[in-house]
Design an enzyme around this catalytic site. Sequence first.
Site, PDB file in Angstrom:
ATOM      1  CB  CYS A 195      12.355  -4.653   1.576  1.00 47.30           C
ATOM      2  SG  CYS A 195      11.260  -4.241   2.945  1.00 47.30           S
ATOM      3  CB  ILE A 239      -0.921  -0.002   1.245  1.00 50.91           C
ATOM      4  CG1 ILE A 239      -1.748  -1.291   1.266  1.00 50.91           C
ATOM      5  CG2 ILE A 239      -1.812   1.230   1.251  1.00 50.91           C
ATOM      6  CD1 ILE A 239      -2.473  -1.542   2.587  1.00 50.91           C
ATOM      7  CD  GLU A 240       3.628   1.979  -4.496  1.00 51.13           C
ATOM      8  OE1 GLU A 240       3.240   2.863  -5.299  1.00 51.13           O
ATOM      9  OE2 GLU A 240       4.479   1.104  -4.781  1.00 51.13           O
ATOM     10  CD  GLU A 293       7.135  -8.776   1.753  1.00 50.45           C
ATOM     11  OE1 GLU A 293       6.512  -7.708   1.594  1.00 50.45           O
ATOM     12  OE2 GLU A 293       8.139  -9.083   1.090  1.00 50.45           O
TER      13      GLU A 293
HETATM   14  N1  THU Z   1       7.498  -4.070  -1.704  1.00 47.13           N
HETATM   15  C1  THU Z   1       6.835  -4.994  -0.957  1.00 47.13           C
HETATM   16  O1  THU Z   1       5.594  -4.975  -0.869  1.00 47.13           O
HETATM   17  N2  THU Z   1       7.559  -5.933  -0.304  1.00 47.13           N
HETATM   18  C2  THU Z   1       8.918  -6.006  -0.329  1.00 47.13           C
HETATM   19  O2  THU Z   1       9.497  -6.792   0.421  1.00 47.13           O
HETATM   20  C3  THU Z   1       9.672  -5.183  -1.269  1.00 47.13           C
HETATM   21  C4  THU Z   1       8.933  -4.024  -1.836  1.00 47.13           C
HETATM   22  C5  THU Z   1       6.722  -3.025  -2.387  1.00 47.13           C
HETATM   23  C6  THU Z   1       6.945  -1.643  -1.852  1.00 47.13           C
HETATM   24  C7  THU Z   1       6.596  -0.789  -3.042  1.00 47.13           C
HETATM   25  O3  THU Z   1       5.194  -0.548  -3.037  1.00 47.13           O
HETATM   26  C8  THU Z   1       6.931  -1.653  -4.240  1.00 47.13           C
HETATM   27  O4  THU Z   1       7.080  -2.980  -3.750  1.00 47.13           O
HETATM   28  C9  THU Z   1       8.204  -1.252  -4.956  1.00 47.13           C
HETATM   29  O5  THU Z   1       9.270  -1.149  -4.082  1.00 47.13           O
END
Ligand code: THU
Length: 128
Positions: A91, A42-43, A54
Amino acid sequence: MEREALLELARETASNAYCPYSRFHVGTALVAGDQVFVGVNIESTSYGLTLCAERSAISAAITAQAGPITQIAIACIDVPPQAPLHERMPCGACRQWLADLAPNATIYIDGTERDFQISDLLPFAFSL
Ligand code: THU
């Protein structure tokens, strides 16, 4: 739950991601106790406030007091099949959440056959 069924749920869930900035859809499906929870990324207009898929799914499981997280599947559905593994991996922030909140979970990454433990992804993790 079967590995492939949990990965399929993660892939389906990823289409619900709110990611107008990156257009990078991520879905997570996990088993906690005898329940299944899902999450998406969710951005935010304030980019640093983005929530990863996650942590979204782990939050749902903790909120429901569902019991230990035993399996977690992660799918980055916009990554082409031939892309390298690092484009699909959790990440650093999510690795810390996994170490704290799902320390015994088996981790499935869509697009690779290998199963991971958090100790594979975050050796010598911080803990208190
Ligand atoms: N993102 C995730 O949802 N999980 C991760 O472990 C890595 C990155 C999402 C964050 C962002 O919305 C998009 O992927 C690009 O970085």
